[in-house]
Structure formats: C-alpha cells, structure tokens
Write an enzyme that holds these catalytic residues in place. Structure first.
Site, short mmCIF file in Angstrom:
data_model
loop_
_atom_site.label_atom_id
_atom_site.label_comp_id
_atom_site.label_asym_id
_atom_site.label_seq_id
_atom_site.Cartn_x
_atom_site.Cartn_y
_atom_site.Cartn_z
N GLN A 24 -8.32 -11.85 1.95
CA GLN A 24 -7.12 -11.02 2.05
C GLN A 24 -7.01 -10.65 3.50
OE1 GLN A 24 -4.94 -10.33 -0.11
NE2 GLN A 24 -5.83 -10.19 -2.14
N SER A 25 -5.79 -10.80 4.06
CA SER A 25 -5.77 -10.73 5.52
C SER A 25 -5.99 -9.34 6.09
CB SER A 25 -4.49 -11.33 6.07
OG SER A 25 -3.42 -10.93 5.30
N THR A 26 -5.51 -8.31 5.41
CA THR A 26 -5.74 -6.99 6.01
C THR A 26 -6.52 -6.13 5.04
OG1 THR A 26 -3.74 -6.08 5.06
CG2 THR A 26 -3.54 -7.06 7.24
N GLN A 29 -4.49 -4.87 2.26
CA GLN A 29 -4.33 -5.83 1.17
C GLN A 29 -5.57 -5.84 0.29
OE1 GLN A 29 -3.35 -9.62 2.84
NE2 GLN A 29 -1.17 -9.31 2.53
N GLY A 65 -10.23 -8.98 4.67
CA GLY A 65 -9.77 -8.13 5.76
C GLY A 65 -9.60 -8.87 7.07
#
Ligand code: ZN
Length: 685
Positions: A24-26, A29, A65
C-alpha cells in the site's frame, strides 16, 4: 479459475515457491484501505487452488507504506526481483500485477527476469506467462497504463497546486511564528513568547548587521529560539532550541516574515539511487506575492536585509573551499583540513607590531554555526616554513635526475606505441582508398548506389581526418618528453628552486601555485604539539610534528634567567605571588613591562614548567576530597578545621589549595561537636 490458467502452470513451476507481494503506497492507505490489503492477502487462496501448498507461499509485505513510483527504497520489491532472478519463484502474485511497480523501467526489468527464469505472474484477472508474446504484450501495456495513470494524477494535482499558489491561496507549511486560522489564512502565532523571540531576532540583526553576531548575541543572552516539529508523532509541537547560524539565515531569507506569500523557492529532483536533492531557484522563478498577511518586518525591511546579507557574504566570504590562490602570504590557503573535525580550515591574518602579516589557520565553520568557540586555530608561519623546507627537500637535482631517467625509459616505450598508432592512420587511409575506388567504379547512371557509396566515402574520409588529428595530438602530448638540452635546464631549475623560493621578489601567489602543483592537502591537529600531515599529489604522505608556537606576547624571547627564577619560585609560590616577587626585584618582561599573573601563567605554559598544583601533589598534599575521606568527616568540617589551624593547607592558585597530611592526632569528639555548632552558627549569621 479457467482451464487455460491451469495449463500454464506446470510441475516445474509448482516445484518452486509462490511469492505474494503486498503493498500500500502510503501509511494512510495501510490504515484506511484495509479492504485492499485483505484482497491482496486473499490471493493466497488462488495460489493454493493452482496447486501450491500454503506453506510454500512467501509473503513479502515489507513495503507497506512505500510508493510504487520507484524501486529505490523498496526493500521488499528488490528482494522479490532478486529471488525471481535466482529462480526461486514459480509464480508471483499481486492484486494488479502492473501495480507491482509504477515505473516502466522497473516493470519491464521484472518482466524480462520472469521470462528468463520461467516465472508466472498472477493477478485477480488471470495467470500470465511472460515468456509468451501475447501475455507479455498485455503485461507491458498494463505497466505503461499504470505509469500513465500515475502521471496524469500527478499532472492534475500539480496544475491545481500552481493555480492556487498563483492566487496566494495554497496552503503550504508556514515557518515558525505563523499559524493558519480556522479560515485557513496565515496569522501571527498567538504564543507571545514565539512572537517576541522572532521579533528579537530581527531586532538583533538590525542592530548588529550580521547573522553571526545575531547568533552570538542569542547565546550570550541565553535566549532560545522556537522550532515547530514538521513530522513525526509530535508533529506541530513547539520546541525551544539553541539558535543556529543556518537557522538565522533561513529566517532572514524567508519572505514570509515580511508578510509575503512565496512558493517554489526550491526544486527537488530524483537521483538515480532514489534520493531527492533540492536546489535553490533564482528569485525570478518564485511565485512571490507581497502583502498577503501580517508580518514581523516590512517588505522594505526584508529587501534591505537581503542586501545587507549579500554584502556580508561578499565581504567576509563563506568558508573558503579549495579556492584559487589569492594574494595573501598564507601559503596553504585553501589546502588545509582540520584534523579534529574534518572541515576545511580558513585563513585569517593578524599583524604584530613590526612583523609582517601573520597567517592563522582556523577551523571555524562549526563555531560560526553555533556561536561557540572555534574548533582550533593554528599559527601559520611555522607551518608555512616547514612546507617550504619540505618542497626544497623534495625538489633536488638528484630527485629530478631519477625522474628524468624514468622519463627516458617511458619515452622509448612511447616510440613503440607511436608506431602502433600510426598503423591506425594507415588503416584509415586504406579504407578511404577502397571507398573511393568503389565509388569510381559504379555506373554514374545508377544514382542511388552512387550516392550511397559517396556517403560512405565521405564518412571514411571523416574517420581518416579524426584518426590523423588524434594521432598528431597524442604525438604532441608524448613529445613533451625531454631532450638533453631541456634536461640540463630542468636540473638547473631544481638547483635554483631554493633561490627562487626564498627570493623576496617572488610573489606569494606564485609560491602558492608551486605548492598546488605538488601538494594535495595538509591536515593539522593541534594538541600538545602540532601534527602536520602533508598529502602530495599522487598519494605520498609525510607526517611531521612541530612544537606549538609560543604565545604571541612571548615570541620575543624572555630572558632565561627570568624563566629559571620562575621555575625556582614555583616551588613555594603561586603565579600571582611570583609576579609580585619578580616586580619587587625589578625584573621586566621581554617587552619591558611589569609582570602580572596572566603573563606568568603564559610563560609557565610556554616553557613547559611544572605547575604548582602538580608540584604540591608530588609533595604528597591531598585534595579536599581525599582529606574528607582520610579523616572521615564532611567537607565543611575540614574547612572549619583549616580555618582554626588544625589542618595546614597551601594555595596552588588564587582560590584553590591542597592539604598537608597532619602528623598529629586531631582531637576528634569535642572538635566535631563544636564545629557543628559553629557551622550552624555560621550559616545563621
Ligand atoms: Zn575543526
């Protein structure tokens, strides 16, 4: 799961592990979009359905992340690529495989490696075999689309940001001293201490005219400066920290303190290793709108400050990097490194009466930053003299003789190389001949062929010219080599070198140039003595230990008799007493002045005389601590006993004293009680 998918999976794949990549990129998220994470983990079931046992499914989720925009910093993705490359993976699972990476380069590299190691890819839509052209085409398209999607999102966001910035409405992080009100408009910080500190900084700068002096003033006054944490769990909290020089400059250069909106002062750029670098943009490119909100200074004041700072920078200069030789006599200007902290040391000159300018090498970068004492400072003349001697020693006729004979040896080898190079030219000429002949032979009516051959002929001619020029250039370069005439001249020059070096008519700048030809850098460490490390061009290193120069006031020799007298007096007297005694005897310093305590201390250090404290300790005298331990009483008692003459002490300077060991019994009990009464009486009075 369709039958086709099953056909792609074979026993070879099943023998190897299945890799599930979860990202999940952030962090937001990760926290909020748990559904997606769940779906990613649910892919495990698909792998099991295809025939992989659950324990053979490797889950890589260390990149939660992390953005997929680049492979750099994504440890998990790199591990995945490595394992696929080693042939450990039979299949790679991802929610949308193209989102494994949002960067085309990384994506195609992964596809390539999967194809080579016969690894399958699986997402919610199906199983792909990158070795098959159709699958690969589809995967490639998916990757491109995914990257494009990211690009469009970014472009849309950036356009919006710029539009808002141009109206001055963009919400950007504010420097300390400002906060956003509920209407999202910047306001001065309601905390009056913060406001006053910032105002105090601007006032101090106004008064002193330099950032450095501002830092010093803050340190002297014991003032702290506010800092607001920009990230981390304590984001937004206020800290009070020491004011740094760099911080001061930041505040002074920031137009927001004059109530202006500013955007785009720096630009960031990704480096190949994924790190970002920031560079300053010229002021014309900023979005700068003065008068957008209340400020600590006026716009005119801001501009005046900028002019002042620019002027300061020109006058004093930044810590001078490896800079071109200038006029001053410090020979090592720009070449000296600090052996304590590693910074480059700068040069200052000071002049003593009668003497020419004396260079001083100073390490002051960190000192300036914190308004603290400088790291170290070394008087330059002894070091410069040593370097001069070193060079004269290095450039002798004999040393040059060796160099020249090596040169001759090299020359004979160069002739060999020259022959080889010349062959290349001949070769190019031959190619031109052939091309020319072919062109001549062709039927002129056959225009297409003729023009092709002509082009070829032209290109061969170009190659010939290039080769010839290169050959000539290299031959010229080699031919700096030395004939006998030149050799005798060079040897003569070496013999002349000391003369040239010492000639007062030789400008300092020329001496510095000579040094730069031979020396890479010089490292200085000042402790009891000065260690000088000289690194020559080419890597040879010389270390020399020089004695610390006498302090400035005593460079003109003090009489040996005076020194001996001081040494003798030190047995029974403190520095202050010695000064008095010497003055009573009518002795004078080298400059014809009366002595004072400081001068005696300096002389004592300069001539390495044992100080009084050490002498008394050698005589077996005890410190207060040792005395209390020995007698088993508290420090106050010891003091009282000393005052009442029960203990004898001798001073080693104006305040401190050491105790003689008593050779008699001290009447303990009575004295003890009495002192208690007395000390309580003392404290009352
Ligand atoms: Zn230093």
């Amino acid at each position: 799961m369709n039958a086709e998918a099953h056909q792609k999976v074979n026993a070879g794949h099943l023998k190897r592990d299945a890799y599930l990549y979860v990202r999940q990129s952030t962090l937001r998220q990760v926290l909020e979009n748990t559904e997606s994470t769940k779906r990613q983990y649910a892919l495990q079931q698909r792998a099991i359905a295809l025939g992989w046992p659950a324990e053979r499914i490797v889950i890589i989720d260390s990149d939660l992340g992390q953005s997929g925009a680049s492979a750099a910093d994504r440890e998990g993705f790199q591990r995945l690529v490595a394992d696929v490359g080693l042939g450990k993976a039979g299949i790679v699972l991802g929610l949308e495989v193209s989102r494994l990476t949002r960067n085309s380069t990384d994506w195609h590299r992964l596809l390539e490696i999967c194809a080579l190691t016969d690894t399958l890819l699986l997402d919610e839509e199906g199983v792909y075999d990158p070795a098959h052209f159709n699958d690969r085409l589809l995967l490639g398209l998916k990757g491109t689309m995914s990257e494009a999607e990211l690009h469009f999102i970014k472009a849309r966001l950036l356009g919006g940001i710029l539009n808002k910035a141009k109206r001055g409405e963009l919400e950007v992080p504010l420097p300390v001293g400002f906060i956003y009100n509920p209407l999202k408009h910047p306001e001065m910080d309601p905390d009056s201490q913060v406001r006053e500190s910032i105002q105090h900084l601007f006032d101090t700068f106004q008064r002193t005219g330099s950032a450095c002096a501002t830092v010093k003033a803050f340190h002297k006054e014991g003032c702290l400066f506010p800092r607001r944490l920009k990230k981390g769990p304590h984001k937004g909290e206020l800290l009070w920290v020491e004011l740094m020089h760099s911080r001061t400059l930041q505040v002074l250069h920031n137009p927001r303190y004059a109530g202006a909106f500013v955007y785009g002062r720096t630009r960031s750029r990704k480096q190949p290793d994924g790190r970002e670098t920031y560079s300053k943009r010229p002021e014309e490119q900023w979005i700068l709108i003065p008068g957008m909100h209340a400020g600590y200074i006026t716009w005119e004041q801001y501009q005046q400050n900028q002019r002042q700072l620019l002027q300061n920078a020109n006058t004093f200069g930044h810590d001078r990097r490896n800079s071109p030789p200038r006029e001053g006599p410090a020979l090592l200007q720009g070449l000296v490194l600090c052996g304590i902290c590693g910074s480059r040391m700068s040069v200052q000159y000071h002049s003593n009466e009668g003497e020419s300018r004396v260079p001083q090498y100073i390490c002051q970068r960190a000192g300036i930053e914190r308004g603290e004492p400088i790291c170290q400072s070394v008087r330059g003349n002894a070091i410069d003299r040593f370097i001069g001697e070193l060079l004269i020693e290095a450039i002798t006729p004999m040393a040059l003789d060796v160099t020249l004979s090596v040169q001759r040896e090299v020359q004979s080898r160069l002739d060999e190389i020259d022959r080889l190079r010349h062959k290349q030219v001949e070769r190019a000429r031959y190619d031109v001949d052939i091309a020319q002949r072919r062109y001549m032979q062709v039927d002129p009516a056959n225009r297409l062929v003729a023009s092709v051959l002509e082009a070829e002929w032209n290109s061969k001619l170009r190659v010939l010219t290039d080769t010839q020029e290169e050959y000539e250039r290299l031959r010229q370069a080699d031919h700096i080599a030395v004939n006998d005439d030149a050799k005798s001249r060079i040897t003569a020059l070496a013999a002349d070198f000391p003369k040239l070096w010492h000639d007062p008519n030789t400008p300092d700048r020329e001496r510095k140039r000579m040094i730069r030809l031979l020396i890479e850098d010089v490292t200085l460490i000042k402790k009891e003595d000065i260690t000088v490390n000289v690194r020559f061009k080419g890597g040879a290193v010389t270390t020399k230990i020089l004695p610390r120069p006498l302090p400035c006031t005593e460079t003109r020799k003090t009489d040996t008799a005076v020194i001996q007298e001081i040494d003798r007096l030190l047995n029974c007297h403190t520095d202050g007493e010695i000064a008095t005694i010497l003055n009573e005897h009518g002795m004078l310093s080298s400059e014809g002045k009366a002595f004072n305590r400081g001068m005696i201390t300096q002389l004592r250090c300069a001539y390495k005389l044992t100080d009084r404290y050490t002498r008394l300790r050698e005589d077996g005298l005890l410190t207060m601590q040792e005395m209390t331990k020995r007698l088993g009483v508290c420090a106050d008692t010891v003091k009282v006993w000393r005052r009442r003459g029960l203990l004898r002490a001798r001073p080693y300077d104006e305040k401190g004293y050491l105790f003689e060991i008593p050779d008699y019994e001290i009447p303990r009990k009575g004295a003890h009680k009495k002192t208690h009464q007395q000390s309580s009486h003392d404290s009352q009075s």
